[in-house]
Motif scaffolding. Structure first.
Motif, PDB file in Angstrom:
ATOM      1  N   LEU A  25       0.826  -1.209   0.000  1.00 17.05           N
ATOM      2  CA  LEU A  25       0.000   0.000   0.000  1.00 17.05           C
ATOM      3  C   LEU A  25       0.862   1.262   0.000  1.00 17.05           C
ATOM      4  O   LEU A  25       0.620   2.191  -0.778  1.00 17.05           O
ATOM      5  CB  LEU A  25      -0.923  -0.005   1.226  1.00 17.05           C
ATOM      6  CG  LEU A  25      -1.820   1.223   1.386  1.00 17.05           C
ATOM      7  CD1 LEU A  25      -2.757   1.386   0.200  1.00 17.05           C
ATOM      8  CD2 LEU A  25      -2.610   1.142   2.690  1.00 17.05           C
ATOM      9  N   LYS A  38      -6.891   2.945  -0.796  1.00 19.30           N
ATOM     10  CA  LYS A  38      -6.895   3.913   0.302  1.00 19.30           C
ATOM     11  C   LYS A  38      -6.336   3.311   1.590  1.00 19.30           C
ATOM     12  O   LYS A  38      -6.458   2.116   1.840  1.00 19.30           O
ATOM     13  CB  LYS A  38      -8.327   4.406   0.567  1.00 19.30           C
ATOM     14  CG  LYS A  38      -8.957   5.099  -0.626  1.00 19.30           C
ATOM     15  CD  LYS A  38      -8.191   6.363  -0.985  1.00 19.30           C
ATOM     16  CE  LYS A  38      -8.896   7.203  -2.026  1.00 19.30           C
ATOM     17  NZ  LYS A  38      -8.791   6.638  -3.380  1.00 19.30           N
ATOM     18  N   LYS A  39      -5.737   4.173   2.402  1.00 18.72           N
ATOM     19  CA  LYS A  39      -5.270   3.736   3.717  1.00 18.72           C
ATOM     20  C   LYS A  39      -6.320   4.132   4.742  1.00 18.72           C
ATOM     21  O   LYS A  39      -6.446   5.293   5.110  1.00 18.72           O
ATOM     22  CB  LYS A  39      -3.922   4.365   4.064  1.00 18.72           C
ATOM     23  CG  LYS A  39      -3.370   3.852   5.396  1.00 18.72           C
ATOM     24  CD  LYS A  39      -2.035   4.480   5.758  1.00 18.72           C
ATOM     25  CE  LYS A  39      -0.893   3.870   4.969  1.00 18.72           C
ATOM     26  NZ  LYS A  39       0.432   4.268   5.502  1.00 18.72           N
ATOM     27  N   GLY A  40      -7.101   3.159   5.153  1.00 12.88           N
ATOM     28  CA  GLY A  40      -8.118   3.419   6.164  1.00 12.88           C
ATOM     29  C   GLY A  40      -7.545   3.138   7.542  1.00 12.88           C
ATOM     30  O   GLY A  40      -7.173   4.042   8.283  1.00 12.88           O
ATOM     31  N   CYS A  41      -7.452   1.856   7.875  1.00 16.02           N
ATOM     32  CA  CYS A  41      -6.988   1.478   9.217  1.00 16.02           C
ATOM     33  C   CYS A  41      -5.496   1.172   9.244  1.00 16.02           C
ATOM     34  O   CYS A  41      -4.850   1.296  10.263  1.00 16.02           O
ATOM     35  CB  CYS A  41      -7.770   0.252   9.680  1.00 16.02           C
ATOM     36  SG  CYS A  41      -7.460  -1.208   8.649  1.00 16.02           S
ATOM     37  N   ASP A  42      -4.936   0.733   8.109  1.00 18.64           N
ATOM     38  CA  ASP A  42      -3.537   0.282   8.024  1.00 18.64           C
ATOM     39  C   ASP A  42      -3.282  -0.943   8.912  1.00 18.64           C
ATOM     40  O   ASP A  42      -2.150  -1.215   9.256  1.00 18.64           O
ATOM     41  CB  ASP A  42      -2.576   1.420   8.404  1.00 18.64           C
ATOM     42  CG  ASP A  42      -1.227   1.298   7.692  1.00 18.64           C
ATOM     43  OD1 ASP A  42      -1.162   0.597   6.665  1.00 18.64           O
ATOM     44  OD2 ASP A  42      -0.252   1.901   8.166  1.00 18.64           O
ATOM     45  N   HIS A  43      -4.337  -1.643   9.276  1.00 19.26           N
ATOM     46  CA  HIS A  43      -4.200  -2.811  10.149  1.00 19.26           C
ATOM     47  C   HIS A  43      -4.982  -4.026   9.651  1.00 19.26           C
ATOM     48  O   HIS A  43      -5.310  -4.910  10.429  1.00 19.26           O
ATOM     49  CB  HIS A  43      -4.681  -2.469  11.563  1.00 19.26           C
ATOM     50  CG  HIS A  43      -3.709  -1.637  12.335  1.00 19.26           C
ATOM     51  ND1 HIS A  43      -3.636  -0.274  12.222  1.00 19.26           N
ATOM     52  CD2 HIS A  43      -2.749  -1.997  13.223  1.00 19.26           C
ATOM     53  CE1 HIS A  43      -2.677   0.181  13.015  1.00 19.26           C
ATOM     54  NE2 HIS A  43      -2.125  -0.834  13.629  1.00 19.26           N
ATOM     55  N   GLY A  44      -5.380  -4.035   8.391  1.00 22.51           N
ATOM     56  CA  GLY A  44      -6.078  -5.203   7.874  1.00 22.51           C
ATOM     57  C   GLY A  44      -7.512  -5.350   8.339  1.00 22.51           C
ATOM     58  O   GLY A  44      -8.066  -6.453   8.294  1.00 22.51           O
ATOM     59  N   GLN A  45      -8.128  -4.251   8.747  1.00 21.57           N
ATOM     60  CA  GLN A  45      -9.464  -4.376   9.321  1.00 21.57           C
ATOM     61  C   GLN A  45     -10.582  -3.728   8.517  1.00 21.57           C
ATOM     62  O   GLN A  45     -11.751  -4.006   8.783  1.00 21.57           O
ATOM     63  CB  GLN A  45      -9.456  -3.779  10.737  1.00 21.57           C
ATOM     64  CG  GLN A  45      -8.569  -4.577  11.672  1.00 21.57           C
ATOM     65  CD  GLN A  45      -8.448  -3.951  13.042  1.00 21.57           C
ATOM     66  OE1 GLN A  45      -8.743  -2.771  13.216  1.00 21.57           O
ATOM     67  NE2 GLN A  45      -8.018  -4.729  14.003  1.00 21.57           N
ATOM     68  N   CYS A  46     -10.243  -2.852   7.566  1.00 19.33           N
ATOM     69  CA  CYS A  46     -11.323  -2.097   6.909  1.00 19.33           C
ATOM     70  C   CYS A  46     -11.525  -2.448   5.437  1.00 19.33           C
ATOM     71  O   CYS A  46     -12.588  -2.192   4.879  1.00 19.33           O
ATOM     72  CB  CYS A  46     -11.079  -0.593   7.049  1.00 19.33           C
ATOM     73  SG  CYS A  46      -9.715   0.025   6.024  1.00 19.33           S
ATOM     74  N   GLY A  47     -10.511  -2.968   4.780  1.00 19.50           N
ATOM     75  CA  GLY A  47     -10.635  -3.336   3.377  1.00 19.50           C
ATOM     76  C   GLY A  47     -10.445  -2.201   2.389  1.00 19.50           C
ATOM     77  O   GLY A  47     -10.479  -2.421   1.179  1.00 19.50           O
ATOM     78  N   ALA A  48     -10.220  -0.976   2.868  1.00 19.49           N
ATOM     79  CA  ALA A  48     -10.099   0.172   1.958  1.00 19.49           C
ATOM     80  C   ALA A  48      -8.901   0.043   1.024  1.00 19.49           C
ATOM     81  O   ALA A  48      -8.880   0.639  -0.050  1.00 19.49           O
ATOM     82  CB  ALA A  48      -9.999   1.467   2.754  1.00 19.49           C
ATOM     83  N   CYS A  49      -7.901  -0.740   1.432  1.00 21.38           N
ATOM     84  CA  CYS A  49      -6.664  -0.853   0.651  1.00 21.38           C
ATOM     85  C   CYS A  49      -6.684  -2.044  -0.302  1.00 21.38           C
ATOM     86  O   CYS A  49      -5.657  -2.359  -0.904  1.00 21.38           O
ATOM     87  CB  CYS A  49      -5.491  -1.019   1.615  1.00 21.38           C
ATOM     88  SG  CYS A  49      -5.609  -2.577   2.538  1.00 21.38           S
ATOM     89  N   LEU A  59      -5.240  -7.523   0.914  1.00 17.42           N
ATOM     90  CA  LEU A  59      -5.166  -6.273   1.666  1.00 17.42           C
ATOM     91  C   LEU A  59      -3.737  -5.751   1.501  1.00 17.42           C
ATOM     92  O   LEU A  59      -2.798  -6.322   2.043  1.00 17.42           O
ATOM     93  CB  LEU A  59      -5.487  -6.522   3.136  1.00 17.42           C
ATOM     94  CG  LEU A  59      -6.895  -7.044   3.418  1.00 17.42           C
ATOM     95  CD1 LEU A  59      -7.040  -7.417   4.887  1.00 17.42           C
ATOM     96  CD2 LEU A  59      -7.942  -6.017   3.024  1.00 17.42           C
ATOM     97  N   CYS A  61      -2.254  -3.275   2.712  1.00 19.53           N
ATOM     98  CA  CYS A  61      -1.576  -2.774   3.924  1.00 19.53           C
ATOM     99  C   CYS A  61      -0.918  -3.907   4.697  1.00 19.53           C
ATOM    100  O   CYS A  61      -0.097  -3.650   5.575  1.00 19.53           O
ATOM    101  CB  CYS A  61      -2.546  -2.000   4.821  1.00 19.53           C
ATOM    102  SG  CYS A  61      -3.768  -3.015   5.699  1.00 19.53           S
TER     103      CYS A  61
HETATM  104  S1  FES Z   1      -6.072  -0.018   5.248  1.00 21.51           S
HETATM  105 FE1  FES Z   1      -7.647  -1.027   6.351  1.00 21.51          FE
HETATM  106  S2  FES Z   1      -7.433  -3.096   5.713  1.00 21.51           S
HETATM  107 FE2  FES Z   1      -5.762  -2.102   4.796  1.00 21.51          FE
END
Ligand code: FES
Ligand code: FES
Length: 168
Positions: A25, A38-49, A59, A61
Motif C-alpha cells: 500500500l 486507500k489507507k483506512g486502518c492500516d491494520h487489515g481491518q477495513c478493506g479500503a486498501c 489487503l 496494507c
Molecule cells: S487499510 Fe484497512 S485493511 Fe488495509
C-alpha cells in the motif's frame, strides 16, 4: 535495506526502490503516486486498501511490496482502463452501492475478487459442507465482510455484486 522491484500497476510496469519493510500500500501510494487504494486502518481491518494481485484480492496494507516483485497489481482505476466501467463498477452505480471515496475502491476490487472466487467454486464459512457455493445474499455478504465502513450502506453493495455476478 533497499530493494529494486517492479510492480505492474494497472498494466504499466512501475520500477521502484523500496525499503524491504515497505507495505504494498505504501509503495503504491507514497512511492508511485497510485492513490486509488486507500489507507483506512492500516491494520487489515477495513478493506479500503484492497487490490487485486495477479487477479486475487489482497489487503495491500498487510502485504510487503518486496514480496511481490514482478506481479500484476490491479486497482479500482485499472478495472476501467479506457474509461468504460467494469461490470462491477456499473452494478455499484445501478444498485446505489457506491459509498465514500475511501471505501469504494476497495469494495469494488473486493467484489471482483469475490465473483472470481465464487466462479472457481471456492467455499466460504457459510457454504454448506460439500456444496458448490451459490451466488446468493449470504455468500456475498460473508465474502464482502472484510470491507467495513461506518456508514453501513451494505444493502446496495450486496445487490450490486449479486447482479454483476448474475450478468456474467
Ligand atoms: S487499510 Fe484497512 S485493511 Fe488495509
Ligand atoms: S462510506 Fe466510507 S466511511 Fe462510510
Amino acid at each position: 535495506m533497499d530493494a529494486d522491484i517492479t510492480l505492474h500497476v494497472d498494466g504499466v510496469p512501475r520500477p521502484v526502490t523500496v525499503d524491504t519493510r515497505t507495505t504494498l500500500l505504501d509503495a503504491l501510494r507514497e512511492r508511485l503516486g497510485v492513490t486509488s487504494p486507500k489507507k483506512g486502518c492500516d491494520h487489515g481491518q477495513c478493506g479500503a486498501c484492497t487490490v487485486l494481485l495477479d487477479g486475487r484480492r489482497v489487503l495491500s496494507c498487510l502485504a510487503l511490496a518486496v514480496a511481490h516483485d514482478g506481479r500484476e497489481v490491479t486497482t479500482a482505476d485499472g478495472l476501467a482502463p479506457d474509461g468504460e466501467l467494469h461490470p462491477v463498477q456499473q452494478a455499484f452505480l445501478d444498485h446505489d452501492g457506491f459509498q465514500c471515496g475511501y471505501c469504494t475502491p476497495g469494495q469494488v476490487c473486493s467484489a471482483v475478487g469475490v465473483l472470481d472466487e465464487l466462479a472457481a467454486g471456492w467455499a466460504s464459512a457459510v457454504t454448506p459442507g460439500g456444496a458448490q457455493p451459490r451466488l446468493d445474499h449470504d455468500e456475498v455478504a460473508e465474502r464482502m465482510s472484510g470491507n467495513l465502513c461506518r456508514c453501513g450502506a451494505y444493502v446496495g453493495i450486496v445487490e450490486a455484486v449479486t447482479a454483476a455476478g448474475a450478468g456474467r
